[in-house]
Design a protein around this motif. Structure first.
Motif, PDB file in Angstrom:
ATOM      1  N   GLY A   1      45.900  38.793  43.408  1.00 51.62           N
ATOM      2  CA  GLY A   1      46.302  40.150  43.727  1.00 51.62           C
ATOM      3  C   GLY A   1      46.132  41.087  42.548  1.00 51.62           C
ATOM      4  O   GLY A   1      45.364  40.828  41.619  1.00 51.62           O
TER       5      GLY A   1
ATOM      6  N   TRP B   1      37.058  33.729  44.217  1.00 48.33           N
ATOM      7  CA  TRP B   1      38.096  34.508  44.899  1.00 48.33           C
ATOM      8  C   TRP B   1      39.343  34.673  44.032  1.00 48.33           C
ATOM      9  O   TRP B   1      40.452  34.724  44.545  1.00 48.33           O
ATOM     10  CB  TRP B   1      38.460  33.845  46.224  1.00 48.33           C
ATOM     11  CG  TRP B   1      37.504  34.155  47.329  1.00 48.33           C
ATOM     12  CD1 TRP B   1      37.647  35.129  48.282  1.00 48.33           C
ATOM     13  CD2 TRP B   1      36.260  33.511  47.620  1.00 48.33           C
ATOM     14  NE1 TRP B   1      36.571  35.134  49.131  1.00 48.33           N
ATOM     15  CE2 TRP B   1      35.696  34.139  48.762  1.00 48.33           C
ATOM     16  CE3 TRP B   1      35.554  32.466  47.033  1.00 48.33           C
ATOM     17  CZ2 TRP B   1      34.482  33.768  49.303  1.00 48.33           C
ATOM     18  CZ3 TRP B   1      34.343  32.087  47.574  1.00 48.33           C
ATOM     19  CH2 TRP B   1      33.813  32.722  48.696  1.00 48.33           C
TER      20      TRP B   1
ATOM     21  N   GLN C   1      31.143  35.678  44.632  1.00 46.49           N
ATOM     22  CA  GLN C   1      31.655  34.892  45.753  1.00 46.49           C
ATOM     23  C   GLN C   1      30.516  34.186  46.493  1.00 46.49           C
ATOM     24  O   GLN C   1      30.607  32.995  46.801  1.00 46.49           O
ATOM     25  CB  GLN C   1      32.432  35.788  46.714  1.00 46.49           C
ATOM     26  CG  GLN C   1      33.783  36.232  46.187  1.00 46.49           C
ATOM     27  CD  GLN C   1      34.518  37.141  47.141  1.00 46.49           C
ATOM     28  OE1 GLN C   1      33.989  37.519  48.198  1.00 46.49           O
ATOM     29  NE2 GLN C   1      35.727  37.529  46.782  1.00 46.49           N
TER      30      GLN C   1
ATOM     31  N   ARG D   1      40.533  37.258  42.263  1.00 47.33           N
ATOM     32  CA  ARG D   1      41.302  38.495  42.522  1.00 47.33           C
ATOM     33  C   ARG D   1      42.043  38.427  43.848  1.00 47.33           C
ATOM     34  O   ARG D   1      43.195  38.880  43.957  1.00 47.33           O
ATOM     35  CB  ARG D   1      40.364  39.702  42.501  1.00 47.33           C
ATOM     36  CG  ARG D   1      39.862  40.076  41.100  1.00 47.33           C
ATOM     37  CD  ARG D   1      39.145  41.417  41.154  1.00 47.33           C
ATOM     38  NE  ARG D   1      38.758  41.898  39.836  1.00 47.33           N
ATOM     39  CZ  ARG D   1      37.578  41.680  39.282  1.00 47.33           C
ATOM     40  NH1 ARG D   1      36.656  40.978  39.941  1.00 47.33           N
ATOM     41  NH2 ARG D   1      37.311  42.154  38.078  1.00 47.33           N
ATOM     42  N   GLU D   2      41.395  37.866  44.862  1.00 45.03           N
ATOM     43  CA  GLU D   2      42.031  37.764  46.182  1.00 45.03           C
ATOM     44  C   GLU D   2      43.222  36.814  46.147  1.00 45.03           C
ATOM     45  O   GLU D   2      44.219  37.023  46.862  1.00 45.03           O
ATOM     46  CB  GLU D   2      41.019  37.289  47.219  1.00 45.03           C
ATOM     47  CG  GLU D   2      39.989  38.332  47.632  1.00 45.03           C
ATOM     48  CD  GLU D   2      38.893  38.538  46.602  1.00 45.03           C
ATOM     49  OE1 GLU D   2      38.024  39.395  46.819  1.00 45.03           O
ATOM     50  OE2 GLU D   2      38.908  37.815  45.579  1.00 45.03           O
TER      51      GLU D   2
ATOM     52  N   SER E   1      32.129  38.762  49.841  1.00 45.99           N
ATOM     53  CA  SER E   1      31.923  40.209  49.731  1.00 45.99           C
ATOM     54  C   SER E   1      31.364  40.626  48.384  1.00 45.99           C
ATOM     55  O   SER E   1      30.929  41.770  48.226  1.00 45.99           O
ATOM     56  CB  SER E   1      33.257  40.932  49.964  1.00 45.99           C
ATOM     57  OG  SER E   1      34.238  40.487  49.028  1.00 45.99           O
TER      58      SER E   1
END
Length: 558
Positions: free
Chosen positions: A117, A111, A197, A113-114, A193
């Protein structure tokens, strides 16, 4: 093995319960879970970092995390855990703590990128830091699990223990690469997603479950309950490292020979493990660049083709890890085998059939060192054959052949070292004690013994040995001058990680050269990418050819 002999104290023979496969599975299953995690990192980490925008030459430097962590973490954790005073045991605290760290790093990688940002530079840096910490934690778990096997098994069962460890590693490899081939984002959308992941989520669950099984079902005696001659004094990290490097000179000769072979063989293995998937993927892109598709979709299919090749390699490794131990012999497990042979009723038809079967196995068997030497030769030839391979299908066959070599690599050296440690070799050139033994080689026997009867577990609240004066399987406790499992395995790991520094820098220079030479081109083709990777693989094959020579010298000693 139905019973043990009369103890030194004059007591009557105490029966030893014979268990099934569950005992070996409990001891080694965590290595399978750890290998699953490592297959995710090595098989898909390079392509993942490239997808974040990193250059190939910089990705090579990222993989310095492996040798750095191996050079520092494994020997340090091995030495510190030798003297750990936790009531959980010597190895469990390091296994559990590092597992938590691995799960956290896998979450960050999946995760990234999540979490960051829309800041590309920060995404790359966070991923790199997570991979570095992940490598350190993986090495900590591996050092502790390998030492736990040596702690738990007597010399006569080290072959069987390391053979089962190689099988678990083979299963972890196979499942890991199979998961990479499947479309996980579509099959398991509730775990994430994206493909990465879902893959990291599964890896976290598998590692946590397998570690829980090993820690719960494998008995480990706290250091306070061990005999005084088995206790190591506590030491700081710096003092432990200093003692480790000082003790390299006093390694048993056989262990030094094994380390020499590892030094050259891993110059070949490191590029294969980290760039094997990329090599096949680029050849697939080159094969299919004219079919009208391109861009991310073609590279995604290439990645899955690379995963399929590594799955074939893992499946091959698993198969050989099951078969090969039955056709190998060792000089340390022969006493247990001699008792087993004596127990066969040659008067019955079944007994005669068993005797014939054993003779057939003898004719087809080879020593551990010979098998290792052959596997290194096969690996060297396979890497050099990249000169003649130009298609993804041909590369897949080459990668699959290397499964045989990997099955031997994760089994034989650890088996030889485990025998030396458990049989009590104490200094360079000093052989293990061999009383109640006759000369000659015998088969590696996978004798099953109840886990609560292993090594220095307790009986009536007192530490005891597994075999009390048993002629067939005499297990000698290490005296105060003997070498510790964690320390020796840590030193051995140094000779695995040192060549990784060499290959990381060399591959980085090679990739940087091609990046500079092709800077004027708008975009390199898949075939050009594959050629760059293949060059690194061939250099590894040449080093493996040198390892064959040193394995031949080891063969004359063990």
């Amino acid at each position: 093995m139905d019973h043990v002999g009369v103890a030194r104290s004059g007591r009557q023979p105490r029966p030893v319960r014979v268990a099934g496969l569950a005992q070996y599975l409990a001891l080694t299953i965590a290595l399978g879970g750890l290998q699953f995690v490592w297959s995710v990192e090595t098989g898909f980490g390079t392509l993942y970092l490239l997808s974040l925008g990193m250059r190939k030459s910089l990705v090579s430097l990222v993989w310095l995390a492996g040798p750095l962590s191996g050079l520092i973490t494994q020997p340090l954790v091995g030495a510190l855990s030798d003297s750990c005073t936790s009531r959980l045991g010597r190895r469990r605290p390091y296994i559990i703590g590092s597992t938590i760290c691995v799960v956290m790093c896998l979450f960050i990688i999946g995760w990234t990128r999540e979490l960051v940002g829309d800041r590309p530079a920060m995404v790359v840096w966070l991923a790199v830091v997570a991979f570095y910490v992940l490598d350190f934690a993986i090495n900590c778990i591996q050092a502790s699990l390998r030492a736990l096997i040596v702690d738990s098994l007597p010399a006569s069962l080290q072959d069987a223990g390391t053979a089962w460890a190689s099988r678990m590693i083979g299963i972890g490899n196979t499942v890991g690469y199979l998961m990479g081939f499947l479309d996980l984002a579509r099959l398991l959308p509730f775990l994430g997603s994206s493909h990465m992941q879902v893959l990291t989520s599964i890896a976290s669950l598998v590692l946590a479950l397998t570690v829980a099984i090993t820690c719960y079902y494998t008995p480990e005696t706290p250091i306070a309950r061990l005999p005084s001659h088995l206790r190591n004094g506590s030491s700081s990290g710096l003092r432990a490292l200093a003692a480790i490097f000082a003790s390299i000179r006093s390694l048993p000769t056989t262990v030094r020979d094994v380390c020499r072979v590892q030094l050259f063989s891993w110059i070949g293995w490191f590029p294969f493990l980290f760039y094997g998937t990329t090599y096949v993927a680029n050849l697939y892109v080159a094969d299919n660049s004219g079919d009208g598709t391109g861009g991310p979709d073609l590279m995604e299919r290439g990645t899955r083709a690379g995963s399929l090749a590594m799955f074939a390699y893992a499946l091959s490794s698993l198969g050989f890890s099951v078969i090969l131990p039955y056709f190998a012999y060792s000089s340390t497990a022969h006493a247990a085998s001699r008792q087993h042979r004596a127990s066969i009723d040659t008067q019955s038809t079944f007994g005669r059939i068993m005797q014939i079967a054993r003779k057939v196995r003898l004719a087809a068997s080879a020593s551990l060192a010979t098998i290792w030497m052959v596997s290194l030769g096969v690996f060297a030839i396979a890497m050099l054959f990249t000169f003649a391979v130009s298609t993804a299908r041909g590369a897949t066959w080459l990668v699959a052949v290397c499964g045989f070599c990997w099955a031997v690599t994760i089994w034989v050296p650890f088996s030889i070292i485990g025998q030396v440690i458990s049989s009590g070799a104490t200094s360079a050139g000093q052989p293990a004690r061999t009383e109640n033994r006759d000369d000659g080689y015998i088969y590696v026997e996978a004798t099953d013994i109840a886990m609560d009867d292993l090594s220095f577990n307790t009986h009536d609240g007192q530490p005891r040995e597994l075999f009390e004066n048993d002629e067939a399987a005499h297990h000698y406790p290490l005296d105060s001058s003997s070498i510790s499992a964690g320390t020796v395995l840590g030193i051995h790991n140094i000779f695995i990680v040192l060549p990784q520094f060499i290959t990381a820098f060399v591959s980085s220079l090679i990739f940087a050269y091609f990046e500079h030479a092709n800077r004027s081109k708008p975009e390199k083709t898949g075939g050009e990418h594959a050629h760059e990777v293949a060059l690194v693989l061939r250099l590894g094959g040449m080093s493996s050819a040198v390892a064959v020579y040193y394995a031949w010298k080891l063969r004359r000693r063990v």
